[in-house]
Scaffold this motif. Structure first.
Motif, PDB file in Angstrom:
ATOM      1  N   ALA A 116       0.708  13.289   2.309  1.00  0.00           N
ATOM      2  CA  ALA A 116      -0.564  12.783   1.773  1.00  0.00           C
ATOM      3  C   ALA A 116      -0.480  11.322   1.320  1.00  0.00           C
ATOM      4  CB  ALA A 116      -0.995  13.658   0.603  1.00  0.00           C
ATOM      5  N   ASN A 117       0.738  10.788   1.196  1.00  0.00           N
ATOM      6  CA  ASN A 117       0.881   9.411   0.673  1.00  0.00           C
ATOM      7  C   ASN A 117      -0.003   9.163  -0.549  1.00  0.00           C
ATOM      8  OD1 ASN A 117       1.471   8.789   3.945  1.00  0.00           O
ATOM      9  ND2 ASN A 117       2.878   7.858   2.474  1.00  0.00           N
ATOM     10  N   SER A 118       0.058  10.085  -1.511  1.00  0.00           N
ATOM     11  CA  SER A 118      -0.609   9.885  -2.815  1.00  0.00           C
ATOM     12  C   SER A 118      -2.144   9.894  -2.750  1.00  0.00           C
ATOM     13  CB  SER A 118      -0.174   8.559  -3.469  1.00  0.00           C
ATOM     14  OG  SER A 118       1.198   8.561  -3.714  1.00  0.00           O
TER      15      SER A 118
ATOM     16  N   PHE B  54       0.808  -1.220   0.000  1.00  0.00           N
ATOM     17  CA  PHE B  54       0.000   0.000   0.000  1.00  0.00           C
ATOM     18  C   PHE B  54       0.841   1.270   0.000  1.00  0.00           C
ATOM     19  CE2 PHE B  54      -2.374  -3.342   2.309  1.00  0.00           C
ATOM     20  CZ  PHE B  54      -3.280  -3.620   1.286  1.00  0.00           C
ATOM     21  N   TYR B  55       2.086   1.149   0.384  1.00  0.00           N
ATOM     22  CA  TYR B  55       3.013   2.292   0.309  1.00  0.00           C
ATOM     23  C   TYR B  55       3.831   2.164  -0.979  1.00  0.00           C
ATOM     24  CZ  TYR B  55       7.372   4.801   0.906  1.00  0.00           C
ATOM     25  OH  TYR B  55       8.476   5.573   0.665  1.00  0.00           O
ATOM     26  N   ASN B  56       4.482   0.999  -1.140  1.00  0.00           N
ATOM     27  CA  ASN B  56       5.102   0.661  -2.431  1.00  0.00           C
ATOM     28  C   ASN B  56       4.694  -0.769  -2.763  1.00  0.00           C
ATOM     29  OD1 ASN B  56       6.681  -0.633  -0.506  1.00  0.00           O
ATOM     30  ND2 ASN B  56       8.554  -0.414  -1.662  1.00  0.00           N
TER      31      ASN B  56
ATOM     32  N   LEU C 165      13.469  16.513  -1.168  1.00  0.00           N
ATOM     33  CA  LEU C 165      13.429  15.067  -1.327  1.00  0.00           C
ATOM     34  C   LEU C 165      13.498  14.361   0.026  1.00  0.00           C
ATOM     35  CD1 LEU C 165      13.402  13.823  -4.210  1.00  0.00           C
ATOM     36  CD2 LEU C 165      15.599  12.833  -3.619  1.00  0.00           C
ATOM     37  N   ASN C 166      12.656  13.342   0.150  1.00  0.00           N
ATOM     38  CA  ASN C 166      12.716  12.419   1.276  1.00  0.00           C
ATOM     39  C   ASN C 166      13.457  11.193   0.759  1.00  0.00           C
ATOM     40  OD1 ASN C 166      12.035  10.038   2.657  1.00  0.00           O
ATOM     41  ND2 ASN C 166       9.982  10.744   3.208  1.00  0.00           N
ATOM     42  N   ILE C 167      14.593  10.873   1.376  1.00  0.00           N
ATOM     43  CA  ILE C 167      15.300   9.639   0.999  1.00  0.00           C
ATOM     44  C   ILE C 167      14.985   8.572   2.037  1.00  0.00           C
ATOM     45  CG2 ILE C 167      17.525   8.512   0.616  1.00  0.00           C
ATOM     46  CD1 ILE C 167      18.646  11.086  -0.449  1.00  0.00           C
TER      47      ILE C 167
ATOM     48  N   ILE D  63       4.718  19.880   1.238  1.00  0.00           N
ATOM     49  CA  ILE D  63       3.673  18.867   1.192  1.00  0.00           C
ATOM     50  C   ILE D  63       4.284  17.636   0.527  1.00  0.00           C
ATOM     51  CG2 ILE D  63       2.689  20.010  -0.878  1.00  0.00           C
ATOM     52  CD1 ILE D  63       0.004  18.711  -0.117  1.00  0.00           C
ATOM     53  N   GLU D  64       4.211  16.522   1.231  1.00  0.00           N
ATOM     54  CA  GLU D  64       4.895  15.305   0.787  1.00  0.00           C
ATOM     55  C   GLU D  64       3.938  14.452  -0.054  1.00  0.00           C
ATOM     56  OE1 GLU D  64       6.678  13.354   4.176  1.00  0.00           O
ATOM     57  OE2 GLU D  64       7.178  11.576   3.019  1.00  0.00           O
ATOM     58  N   GLN D  65       4.430  14.046  -1.220  1.00  0.00           N
ATOM     59  CA  GLN D  65       3.777  13.088  -2.122  1.00  0.00           C
ATOM     60  C   GLN D  65       2.258  13.253  -2.191  1.00  0.00           C
ATOM     61  OE1 GLN D  65       6.028  10.821  -3.711  1.00  0.00           O
ATOM     62  NE2 GLN D  65       4.347  10.423  -5.116  1.00  0.00           N
TER      63      GLN D  65
HETATM   64  O1  OSB Z   1       5.143   8.157   4.022  1.00  0.00           O
HETATM   65  O2  OSB Z   1       6.726   8.673   5.320  1.00  0.00           O
HETATM   66  C1  OSB Z   1       5.804   7.910   5.021  1.00  0.00           C
HETATM   67  C2  OSB Z   1       5.369   5.249   7.748  1.00  0.00           C
HETATM   68  C3  OSB Z   1       5.084   4.144   6.974  1.00  0.00           C
HETATM   69  C4  OSB Z   1       5.008   4.285   5.611  1.00  0.00           C
HETATM   70  C5  OSB Z   1       5.216   5.525   5.016  1.00  0.00           C
HETATM   71  C6  OSB Z   1       5.514   6.636   5.773  1.00  0.00           C
HETATM   72  C7  OSB Z   1       5.561   6.497   7.177  1.00  0.00           C
HETATM   73  C8  OSB Z   1       5.791   7.608   8.090  1.00  0.00           C
HETATM   74  C9  OSB Z   1       6.317   7.294   9.469  1.00  0.00           C
HETATM   75  O3  OSB Z   1       5.511   8.752   7.830  1.00  0.00           O
HETATM   76  C10 OSB Z   1       7.778   7.516   9.584  1.00  0.00           C
HETATM   77  C11 OSB Z   1       8.340   6.945  10.866  1.00  0.00           C
HETATM   78  O4  OSB Z   1       8.059   7.504  11.936  1.00  0.00           O
HETATM   79  O5  OSB Z   1       9.071   5.926  10.808  1.00  0.00           O
END
Ligand code: OSB
Ligand code: MG
Length: 376
Positions: free
Chosen positions: A189-191, A54-56, A259-261, A212-214
């Protein structure tokens, strides 16, 4: 160094508090740890994939299979000169960066131990402490969020990131700005948005957010570039970035200004180091993301964050925020200045608690290199 043996194991660790993002709610982590042995020493790495895609696209179980069936056979018995050789062994495998990263990073730990050097120093990092922020999950109740932010600021954290999704976004942000007018604040926003939401997203420009992230889909540079042109608030890409060439594309297309690495998402320290270097040369500020890691993944994030490109506080925070008890000692702690002191002992710099890990383990497989027989 010769790679003598590789173990993969799965541990279960319950989060102290459930973490909600736009893609879902997490209660417990199923974490794959990778243990690499060379000449009697052990290096550790962590797969940062979540339980579901769900994230990748990776998951705990896909990482297990890719490690077992593909990565372990490619790396076992190899004799890398340095951990930077490891990506070459697996360059025939597409994707699966988080599985690759766990193995490569374990070998970085080994190399640092072999050279009696802290991993941060081996990577070329100079910082002796790193600035820290927190990532706060979505709450149903804004008062809850405000009091959590109060606590995190009192603990010293330098910036606050809140997760958002449509229907739970502008209200919490405006409330937080009212209560904390000067705090470094950002949203992730995680997309969860689409290009049609551009007008809505412009309202975020009223709250002096760091970024604002993603906001948009994980694989869409073009529409992030179009959106960035309409926003004052910098866009930070997270999910979109898996390697250096995507970083170049994103920056040259002006799809982001920050950028978030994430070490797992980009396949390990070698690629992460190149990305931060490219960003530094192009004046794109970088910070370390987090994936709710155990202490082993966290220790690797800390070492990575000492590199020069990491100029912003990351999502790397104290063990105590996540777990009743971590799997390393000492646990990761945050100073009242909102920093983590970088350990100066060899390798990842924390003691790995083998007995505690054994208790948490639900499955484990170990592979040994077949000893080389010299033929006369
Ligand atoms: O998008 O940065 C994200 C946690 C799981 C998946 C994606 C993300 C996150 C977090 C938490 O934002 C980061 C953390 O405290 O480890
Ligand atoms: Mg993110």
């Amino acid at each position: 160094m010769r790679i003598d043996a590789i173990s993969i194991r799965e541990i279960h660790l319950r989060l102290k508090t459930a973490f909600e993002a736009s893609f879902g709610k997490l209660h417990e982590r199923r974490i794959v740890l990778v243990e690499v042995k060379s000449n009697g020493a052990t290096g550790w790495g962590e797969v940062t994939a979540l339980e579901g895609p769900f994230y990748n696209s990776e998951t705990t179980d896909t990482a297990w299979i890719v490690l077992r069936d593909f990565l372990v056979p490619l790396v076992l018995g190899q004799e890398p000169q340095s951990a930077t050789d490891v990506p070459d062994f697996s360059s025939s495998l597409r994707g699966h960066e988080m599985a690759k990263a766990a193995l490569e990073n374990a070998i970085w730990d080994l190399e640092a131990q072999e050279k009696s050097m802290p991993l941060a120093k081996l990577l070329g990092g100079a910082r002796t402490e790193i600035p820290c922020g927190v990532s706060l999950g979505i709450r149903q109740n804004v008062d809850d969020l405000v009091s959590t932010v109060e606590q995190e600021l009192a603990a010293g954290y330098q910036r606050i990131k809140v997760k958002i999704k449509p229907g739970n976004d502008l209200e919490p942000v405006s409330e937080l700005r009212k209560h904390f007018p000067a705090v470094k604040l950002m949203v992730d926003a995680n997309s969860a948005y689409s290009p049609k939401d551009a007008e809505h997203l412009r309202h975020f420009d009223d709250y002096d957010l760091m970024m604002i992230e993603q906001p948009l889909e994980w694989d869409d540079f073009f529409r992030h570039a179009e959106l960035q042109a309409k926003l004052k608030t910098p866009i930070c890409l997270d999910e979109s970035i898996h390697n250096l060439h995507q970083t170049e594309a994103a920056i040259r297309l002006k799809a982001c200004r920050v950028l978030n690495i994430k070490l797992g998402r980009v396949g390990g320290h070698t690629q992460a180091r190149e990305i931060q270097d490219y960003c530094r040369k192009n004046e794109i500020p970088v910070w370390s993301g987090g994936m709710l890691e155990s202490g082993i993944g966290r220790a690797h994030n800390i070492a990575m964050s000492t590199l020069a490109g990491f100029v912003l506080p990351g999502d790397v925070s104290a063990s105590q925020r996540y777990w009743d008890a971590d799997i390393i000692e000492p646990e990761v702690e945050v100073t009242s200045r909102g920093t983590i002191k970088v350990p100066d002992s060899p390798g990842i710099g924390y003691r790995v608690l083998q007995q505690r890990i054994d208790k948490l383990t639900v499955r484990q497989e170990t592979y040994h290199a077949t000893s080389t027989v010299s033929v006369a």
